[in-house]
Write a protein that holds these residues in place. Structure first.
Motif, PDB file in Angstrom:
ATOM      1  N   ASN A  68       0.844  -1.191   0.000  1.00 48.71           N
ATOM      2  CA  ASN A  68       0.000   0.000   0.000  1.00 48.71           C
ATOM      3  C   ASN A  68       0.874   1.233   0.000  1.00 48.71           C
ATOM      4  O   ASN A  68       2.002   1.224   0.499  1.00 48.71           O
ATOM      5  CB  ASN A  68      -0.911   0.019   1.222  1.00 48.71           C
ATOM      6  CG  ASN A  68      -2.101  -0.895   1.050  1.00 48.71           C
ATOM      7  OD1 ASN A  68      -2.405  -1.337  -0.051  1.00 48.71           O
ATOM      8  ND2 ASN A  68      -2.779  -1.187   2.138  1.00 48.71           N
ATOM      9  N   VAL A  69       0.342   2.293  -0.545  1.00 46.96           N
ATOM     10  CA  VAL A  69       1.031   3.574  -0.584  1.00 46.96           C
ATOM     11  C   VAL A  69       0.043   4.646  -0.116  1.00 46.96           C
ATOM     12  O   VAL A  69      -1.150   4.565  -0.405  1.00 46.96           O
ATOM     13  CB  VAL A  69       1.577   3.870  -2.000  1.00 46.96           C
ATOM     14  CG1 VAL A  69       0.467   3.969  -3.016  1.00 46.96           C
ATOM     15  CG2 VAL A  69       2.420   5.115  -2.008  1.00 46.96           C
ATOM     16  N   THR A  70       0.543   5.608   0.635  1.00 47.00           N
ATOM     17  CA  THR A  70      -0.282   6.728   1.065  1.00 47.00           C
ATOM     18  C   THR A  70      -0.372   7.739  -0.070  1.00 47.00           C
ATOM     19  O   THR A  70       0.648   8.141  -0.634  1.00 47.00           O
ATOM     20  CB  THR A  70       0.324   7.400   2.315  1.00 47.00           C
ATOM     21  OG1 THR A  70       0.408   6.424   3.355  1.00 47.00           O
ATOM     22  CG2 THR A  70      -0.528   8.570   2.781  1.00 47.00           C
ATOM     23  N   VAL A  71      -1.602   8.126  -0.420  1.00 48.83           N
ATOM     24  CA  VAL A  71      -1.834   9.082  -1.508  1.00 48.83           C
ATOM     25  C   VAL A  71      -2.597  10.274  -0.945  1.00 48.83           C
ATOM     26  O   VAL A  71      -3.650  10.105  -0.331  1.00 48.83           O
ATOM     27  CB  VAL A  71      -2.622   8.440  -2.666  1.00 48.83           C
ATOM     28  CG1 VAL A  71      -2.923   9.467  -3.753  1.00 48.83           C
ATOM     29  CG2 VAL A  71      -1.869   7.251  -3.237  1.00 48.83           C
ATOM     30  N   THR A  72      -2.049  11.447  -1.155  1.00 44.84           N
ATOM     31  CA  THR A  72      -2.727  12.681  -0.764  1.00 44.84           C
ATOM     32  C   THR A  72      -3.336  13.296  -2.010  1.00 44.84           C
ATOM     33  O   THR A  72      -2.641  13.474  -3.019  1.00 44.84           O
ATOM     34  CB  THR A  72      -1.742  13.671  -0.116  1.00 44.84           C
ATOM     35  OG1 THR A  72      -1.110  13.041   1.000  1.00 44.84           O
ATOM     36  CG2 THR A  72      -2.456  14.926   0.356  1.00 44.84           C
TER      37      THR A  72
END
Length: 190
Positions: free
Chosen positions: A3-7
Motif C-alpha cells: 500500500n502507498v499513502t496518496v494525498t
C-alpha cells in the motif's frame, strides 16, 4: 503488492480574475482544440501523458466508452503542440450549475520542464471560463475546479497554485501500489 499513502488536493477558482496566466514559452508552441471526437487520439493523449504517473482508470475503457465521453455536451480537449508534435493536453468536463472540471491535464514526459505546462494550463482554464461562448445553451461558468495527487508530477500542485487556484479540500487515502504502465502496454516507464 504494498500500500502507498496518496494525498489528493482539490483546488478551485471562483472568478475569471483568479486566473494568473503563465508566460507563453519560447518557440513554436500552439494550443488547438481537438474538435473531431477521436477515441484513438484521446486514449493516446491519456496514456502518453499519464503512463509514467500511474493514470490507469481509463486504460481499460472500450472504444464505445471513449466515444460516450467525447460526445458529452461541452467536453473539450485542448492540445498543446510543440513544432507540430503533441506535447500535452487539458480536458474540460462541464458539470451542473456553471461548474467546469479540469478532468485531465498534463504533458508527455519529453515536453516537461520547458514552460509549456503553465501556458497550457492557463489556456485551458481560460477556455473553461469562456465555455459558454462556444456552448450557447450553457450558462456562464461560475467555478473551475480540479484535483491533483501525490502520484502526479512533482510540480503539478505548485503549477495550479501559481495559476491562481486555491485549495479547498485535502484527502489522504491508502491505495494499492500499481506499477506505472508507461505510454502503451509493455512500454518502459520513463
Amino acid at each position: 503488492m504494498s500500500n502507498v499513502t496518496v494525498t489528493t488536493w482539490s483546488l478551485e477558482q471562483t472568478t475569471p480574475t483568479d486566473l494568473l496566466p503563465a508566460i507563453a514559452p519560447a518557440g513554436d508552441v500552439r494550443i488547438v482544440r481537438a474538435e473531431v471526437p477521436s477515441p484513438e487520439f484521446s486514449r493516446f493523449l491519456y496514456a502518453s501523458v499519464g503512463g509514467d504517473i500511474r493514470w490507469t482508470d481509463r486504460l481499460g475503457w472500450s472504444y464505445e466508452r471513449w466515444q460516450e465521453l467525447l460526445a458529452k455536451s461541452g467536453v473539450e480537449t485542448w492540445v498543446a503542440y510543440d513544432r507540430g508534435t503533441p506535447a500535452g493536453y487539458v480536458e474540460l468536463d462541464p458539470q451542473d450549475d456553471g461548474v467546469v472540471e479540469i478532468a485531465y491535464f498534463g504533458l508527455i514526459p519529453a515536453f516537461r520542464g520547458r514552460r509549456i505546462g503553465g501556458h497550457l494550463l492557463s489556456y485551458g482554464v481560460a477556455r473553461a471560463w469562456d465555455l459558454a461562448e462556444r456552448l450557447p445553451e450553457r450558462a456562464g461558468t461560475k467555478r473551475v475546479w480540479l484535483h491533483t495527487c501525490s502520484k502526479d508530477g512533482e510540480h503539478a500542485r505548485d503549477n495550479y497554485l501559481r495559476r491562481g487556484f486555491r485549495l479547498f479540500d485535502t484527502e489522504v487515502t491508502q491505495e494499492t501500489e500499481v506499477a506505472a504502465p508507461g505510454p502503451w502496454p509493455g512500454a518502459r516507464a520513463v
